[in-house]
Design an enzyme around this catalytic site. Structure first.
Site, PDB file in Angstrom:
ATOM      1  CG  HIS A 171      13.745 -21.453  83.236  1.00 39.64           C
ATOM      2  ND1 HIS A 171      12.483 -21.436  82.674  1.00 39.64           N
ATOM      3  CD2 HIS A 171      14.127 -22.759  83.258  1.00 39.64           C
ATOM      4  CE1 HIS A 171      12.121 -22.683  82.373  1.00 39.64           C
ATOM      5  NE2 HIS A 171      13.105 -23.496  82.711  1.00 39.64           N
ATOM      6  CG  ASP A 207      13.590 -26.597  77.798  1.00 41.38           C
ATOM      7  OD1 ASP A 207      14.758 -27.014  77.934  1.00 41.38           O
ATOM      8  OD2 ASP A 207      12.731 -26.659  78.701  1.00 41.38           O
ATOM      9  CG  HIS A 209      10.401 -27.058  81.676  1.00 40.68           C
ATOM     10  ND1 HIS A 209      11.497 -27.864  81.478  1.00 40.68           N
ATOM     11  CD2 HIS A 209       9.555 -27.744  82.493  1.00 40.68           C
ATOM     12  CE1 HIS A 209      11.343 -28.988  82.170  1.00 40.68           C
ATOM     13  NE2 HIS A 209      10.170 -28.951  82.782  1.00 40.68           N
ATOM     14  CE1 TYR A 335      18.439 -30.446  83.199  1.00 38.19           C
ATOM     15  CE2 TYR A 335      16.254 -30.560  82.203  1.00 38.19           C
ATOM     16  CZ  TYR A 335      17.312 -29.821  82.665  1.00 38.19           C
ATOM     17  OH  TYR A 335      17.285 -28.454  82.588  1.00 38.19           O
TER      18      TYR A 335
HETATM   19 ZN    ZN Z   1      13.325 -27.534  80.370  1.00 36.52          ZN
END
Ligand code: ZN
Length: 361
Positions: A171, A207, A209, A335
């Site tokens: 990010h 990923d 995202h 996560y």
């Molecule tokens: Zn992610």
């Protein structure tokens, strides 16, 4: 069975204790915790992967990929915060920005670096959920060293290498951090592969995202192609402002960026069709080297995304990506501590199979 993929490990990656995240005005516990790295390392080691230490690297590649002022900011912001008495006198135990100098606020005024650290904290940050604490810089820089060590291994002939980077990185743009990321490990690995002689690098980001940072770092370049599949930001998911299908690159980079946004709820079939499409595009470019942004948060059990991918899905994705060519795998998100290890073993096993490595011994 063995797992013939070196796992580059840096103990310093455990030193980053974000202490939660401020999300929608409330400080939550957060999910980007040191235990993630321990779970990943232990599962991969138990599956037979050799764990190799990260080697220290200089800053040259880091300062090529990122604005050197961002790097200096991250290296010093905790020290300045502490020296200003914010933790001891005001109970502010992490760096959390509260004012952000957006283009709309400045409206053309010259950029400034305010002397007050609490004013300056938002200068290179774009959200409130990416906290900095006492050990953060050691971990951030340690993750970069892991990525660079894995890139070295691939540049010197290894077919695959995996960097267990924590905190994650995709990010982070050239000069702004956020999304629980501080420096862009995958972009740094790609730049290192270029510097070591790869003429063209393809980055495949699986990923959950969109890797808005990686996209923007290479947005105007044709030597590094970026492809990502991710939950549709238009459906209400981070990073909200980027990751749409119409973003195809600009200038020299026109056509070198590909986004495949997916509907919430997408499971193995739809997800793997998108992985297959991205890998097909990457393959057509005949890249000399590949970087895989290996986020494991598309898994069904993950608390941070609505995608529903299984271990078998990650293994199949690993096979597709591993077949593309010499590849550096960079850990991004993921996560759910209970399933994370199995997902990583599945992805790396698939990559080894795709690369034609012997997994029988
Ligand atoms: Zn992610």
């Amino acid at each position: 069975m063995s797992l013939p993929v070196p796992v580059v490990w840096n103990e310093d990656c455990l030193r980053h204790e974000p202490g939660g995240e401020v999300w929608l005005g409330v400080r939550d516990e957060g999910t980007e915790v040191p235990a993630r790295a321990v779970v990943l390392r232990d599962a991969l080691a138990a599956a037979g992967a050799p764990v190799v230490p990260a080697r220290p690297h200089g800053d040259e590649i880091v300062r090529t990929v990122h604005d050197p002022e961002l790097v200096d900011h991250l290296a010093g912001i905790w020290r300045d915060w502490e020296q200003a008495g914010l933790p001891a006198e005001y109970g502010r135990d992490r760096v959390v920005p509260y004012v952000f100098p957006t283009p709309g606020m400045l409206a053309g005024l010259p950029p400034r670096s305010p002397p007050a650290v609490h004013g300056r904290a938002g200068l290179f940050c774009y959200d409130t959920m990416t906290l900095v604490g006492p050990g953060s810089w050691a971990a951030i820089r340690g993750a970069v060293d892991a990525a660079l060590t894995a890139a070295d291994l691939v540049s010197s002939g290894a077919r695959l290498a995996y960097a267990l980077c924590r905190p994650p990185g995709h990010h982070v743009t050239r000069s702004a951090y956020g999304g629980s990321c501080y420096l862009n490990n995958a972009a740094i690995a790609a730049q290192a592969l270029r510097a070591a002689g790869a003429r063209r690098v393809a980055i495949v980001d699986v990923d959950a995202h969109h890797g808005n940072g990686t996209q923007m770092i290479f947005y105007e370049r044709s030597d590094v192609w970026y492809g990502s599949l991710h939950v549709d930001p238009g459906a209400g998911w981070f990073p909200h402002y980027a990751g749409y299908a119409a973003e195809r690159g600009r200038g020299d980079g026109e056509g070198s960026n590909r986004n495949l946004p997916l509907a919430p709820g997408t499971a193995d079939d739809g997800w793997l069709a998108a992985v297959n499409a991205l890998c097909g595009e990457a393959h057509a470019l005949a890249p000399d080297a590949v970087v895989v942004s290996l986020g494991l948060d598309a898994a069904a059990a993950d608390p941070e995304s609505p995608l529903c991918v299984t271990e078998a899905g990650y293994r199949a994705a690993g096979r597709l990506a591993g077949a593309l060519g010499p590849a550096v795998l960079i850990q991004e998100g993921g996560y759910d501590l209970a399933s994370l290890g199995g997902l990583a073993v599945a992805a790396l096993s698939g990559a080894a199979e795709g690369a034609g490595l012997d997994t029988s011994s």
